[in-house]
Design a protein around this motif. Sequence first.
Motif, mmCIF file in Angstrom:
data_model
loop_
_atom_site.group_PDB
_atom_site.id
_atom_site.type_symbol
_atom_site.label_atom_id
_atom_site.label_comp_id
_atom_site.label_asym_id
_atom_site.label_seq_id
_atom_site.Cartn_x
_atom_site.Cartn_y
_atom_site.Cartn_z
ATOM 1 N N ILE A 147 0.841 -1.199 0.000
ATOM 2 C CA ILE A 147 0.000 0.000 0.000
ATOM 3 C C ILE A 147 0.872 1.243 0.000
ATOM 4 O O ILE A 147 0.553 2.246 -0.642
ATOM 5 N N ILE A 148 1.980 1.185 0.737
ATOM 6 C CA ILE A 148 2.965 2.256 0.735
ATOM 7 C C ILE A 148 4.337 1.652 0.468
ATOM 8 O O ILE A 148 4.528 0.438 0.593
ATOM 9 N N THR A 149 5.272 2.493 0.104
ATOM 10 C CA THR A 149 6.652 2.066 -0.123
ATOM 11 C C THR A 149 7.567 2.874 0.775
ATOM 12 O O THR A 149 7.487 4.118 0.803
ATOM 13 N N LEU A 150 8.398 2.184 1.524
ATOM 14 C CA LEU A 150 9.340 2.854 2.422
ATOM 15 C C LEU A 150 10.750 2.359 2.131
ATOM 16 O O LEU A 150 10.937 1.182 1.779
ATOM 17 N N PRO A 151 11.734 3.221 2.286
ATOM 18 C CA PRO A 151 13.121 2.764 2.119
ATOM 19 C C PRO A 151 13.503 1.792 3.227
ATOM 20 O O PRO A 151 12.894 1.777 4.304
ATOM 21 N N TYR A 152 14.510 1.002 2.953
ATOM 22 C CA TYR A 152 14.937 -0.054 3.888
ATOM 23 C C TYR A 152 15.260 0.508 5.266
ATOM 24 O O TYR A 152 14.905 -0.093 6.288
ATOM 25 N N ILE A 153 15.912 1.673 5.330
ATOM 26 C CA ILE A 153 16.329 2.231 6.618
ATOM 27 C C ILE A 153 15.126 2.563 7.489
ATOM 28 O O ILE A 153 15.164 2.392 8.708
ATOM 29 N N LEU A 154 14.006 3.018 6.887
ATOM 30 C CA LEU A 154 12.813 3.315 7.674
ATOM 31 C C LEU A 154 12.161 2.030 8.186
ATOM 32 O O LEU A 154 11.633 2.001 9.296
ATOM 33 N N VAL A 155 12.180 0.976 7.377
ATOM 34 C CA VAL A 155 11.664 -0.322 7.841
ATOM 35 C C VAL A 155 12.506 -0.821 9.014
ATOM 36 O O VAL A 155 11.981 -1.377 9.992
ATOM 37 N N PHE A 156 13.812 -0.600 8.922
ATOM 38 C CA PHE A 156 14.709 -0.966 10.024
ATOM 39 C C PHE A 156 14.305 -0.236 11.306
ATOM 40 O O PHE A 156 14.224 -0.830 12.387
ATOM 41 N N LEU A 157 14.035 1.069 11.200
ATOM 42 C CA LEU A 157 13.653 1.864 12.376
ATOM 43 C C LEU A 157 12.285 1.439 12.911
ATOM 44 O O LEU A 157 12.049 1.459 14.124
ATOM 45 N N LEU A 158 11.381 1.029 12.029
ATOM 46 C CA LEU A 158 10.080 0.524 12.473
ATOM 47 C C LEU A 158 10.242 -0.773 13.272
ATOM 48 O O LEU A 158 9.548 -0.985 14.279
ATOM 49 N N CYS A 159 11.139 -1.639 12.821
ATOM 50 C CA CYS A 159 11.428 -2.868 13.575
ATOM 51 C C CYS A 159 12.013 -2.546 14.943
ATOM 52 O O CYS A 159 11.686 -3.201 15.947
ATOM 53 N N LEU A 160 12.866 -1.539 14.989
ATOM 54 C CA LEU A 160 13.449 -1.109 16.259
ATOM 55 C C LEU A 160 12.375 -0.597 17.207
ATOM 56 O O LEU A 160 12.357 -0.931 18.404
ATOM 57 N N LEU A 161 11.442 0.205 16.688
ATOM 58 C CA LEU A 161 10.356 0.742 17.505
ATOM 59 C C LEU A 161 9.456 -0.379 18.021
ATOM 60 O O LEU A 161 9.056 -0.381 19.198
ATOM 61 N N ALA A 162 9.149 -1.334 17.153
ATOM 62 C CA ALA A 162 8.313 -2.460 17.561
ATOM 63 C C ALA A 162 8.999 -3.294 18.636
ATOM 64 O O ALA A 162 8.367 -3.731 19.609
ATOM 65 N N GLY A 163 10.306 -3.517 18.497
ATOM 66 C CA GLY A 163 11.050 -4.265 19.512
ATOM 67 C C GLY A 163 11.088 -3.544 20.842
ATOM 68 O O GLY A 163 11.002 -4.175 21.909
ATOM 69 N N CYS A 164 11.188 -2.225 20.791
ATOM 70 C CA CYS A 164 11.194 -1.440 22.031
ATOM 71 C C CYS A 164 9.853 -1.562 22.754
ATOM 72 O O CYS A 164 9.805 -1.610 23.987
#
Length: 572
Positions: free
Chosen positions: A96-113
């Motif tokens: 639905i949306i496209t995000l660069p790899y680095i933003l997906v990385f930061l989303l994973c970090l936020l979810a882990g936190c």
Amino acid sequence: MAGQSRKWMILVATIWIQAFTGTNFDFSAYSSSLKSVLGVSQVQLNYLAVASDLGKVLGWSSGLALMYVPLWVVLFMSAFMGFIGYGLQWLVIREIITLPYILVFLLCLLAGCSICWFNTVCYVLCIRNFPTNRALALSLTISFNGVSAALYTMIADAISPSSSALYLLLNALVPLITSFMSLIPILRQPSLDPLPPDAVGRDSLIFLILNILAIITGVYLLLTGSTSSDTASARLLLGGALFLLFFPLFIPGIVYARAWFRQAIHSSFHIEGSSFILVHDDDLELHKEQITRKASIHKNGLRHLISDNGSSYGLTRHNAEGCCESIVGRHQLAMLGEEHPVELLVRRLDFWLYYIAYFCGGTIGLVYSNNLGQIAQSLGQSSNTTTLVTLYSSFSFFGRLLSATPDYIRTKFYFARTGWMTVALLPTPVAFFLLAASSNSTALHASTALIGLSSGFIFAAAVSITSELFGPNSVGVNHNILITNIPIGSLFYGLLAAIVYDANTRSSYGIRMVTDSTVCIGKDCYFLTFVWWGCISVVGMASSLLLFLRTRPAYDQFELNRIISSQLDLGQ
């Protein structure tokens, strides 16, 4: 009595939170799809798993937040971090949306936190509301974190079994819904009044009932999660699982019926409140006093205890020879429960042995679960991925429950908790060498179960071991230092697996293209990884054995002091 009922409702709410917030355990269910959509290599996919584990490094931030805002605010901050982190990933995987790899990385970090913040909330609730039985409360609630993947698999099967992206949507929404369900019990926390002796015994019985119910829940999830069924049957099975999670709400009725339980059941079990707690905080304080007054007990009394009782808690300390003597005997812990500030902790050999044992044991099992999707795919078992995730989750749950075994059998069979940890690490190298030797479905399922059982035990037992070895008052800081090994291990072990995986995709056979991503097929994709992981887990087991030999005298001394104290109390 109303206050007693509310504290059990808080425990049930904590169980719900733990059961639905272990969202990192279902990563392997959607990782292959995420890799395909992003068009990344196995190494880059591994970095996303590492990002989720890196959230644990930021675990201290939840404690800082609790200093300034109420507990329920921290709970919802955790839920919204997960909602954003997983929700945006769902939009990405659905294209639905496209995000660069680095933003997906930061989303994973936020979810882990967010996971770490949820855990902090649960720890605080257990410690505040169960000061006498905090070890049992923590062990029970932490155990339910291990069934998250199994529960999410059941929910996904009941909605859309073929959609791996659904897991990300569930990871975003279910913890938020659970937080709203848990809000009322958390807001109505009871006042903390001292418990009379009969109430302590009653609480111990209720914990026993809850653990039996937890075992039933785990068996149910294991049996039903491993069977293929249509959507209607899956919804029925999900209803059964939710019933088992809501059933503990009847515990307040058990509290009001305490007289009946005491007469009909409690007397037959002969349960005493402190008998389930291997190292209670009050016992530690008494132990510290006795250690200063009775320095000669360990040399003389402990030996008499062995000859009189012949039990395992009468283990004596034998002087080793040569280098073993210097390693085992040098700077041993004088007693359990001594507070260790950070500067003292990092200078302790025992801490680093403990760190290595965790790093090479529990952490490597977590990394294995993160790679289950690719492992199953490489061995031609893609259709069994959700079954493997459920299997790992269920046996991780059983391992966490087993971590309370020392507390329940203490009066009949005493063994230092560090010794139990060594035993618990044994299945991990066995499983990895089995995977290296055979790639059939039976070996994959058996090894997954063994690794889940072993790592689950380590995850749950670690909090108690940290408290016993390095002090209960410092456990918050010291345990957060310990679990820094998880993101380090996730990076190291995951990178090792990814390099071996990508190297085999460049061979002349066993390659399949999935959109922009290359998939490795065949036993060689993970063969060297399993060998390396097996050898590393042997190092962890050796480190744990050395830790046990070094800490055994302190545990023996503590148990002797407890027995003497009990005999003195009986004499009075």
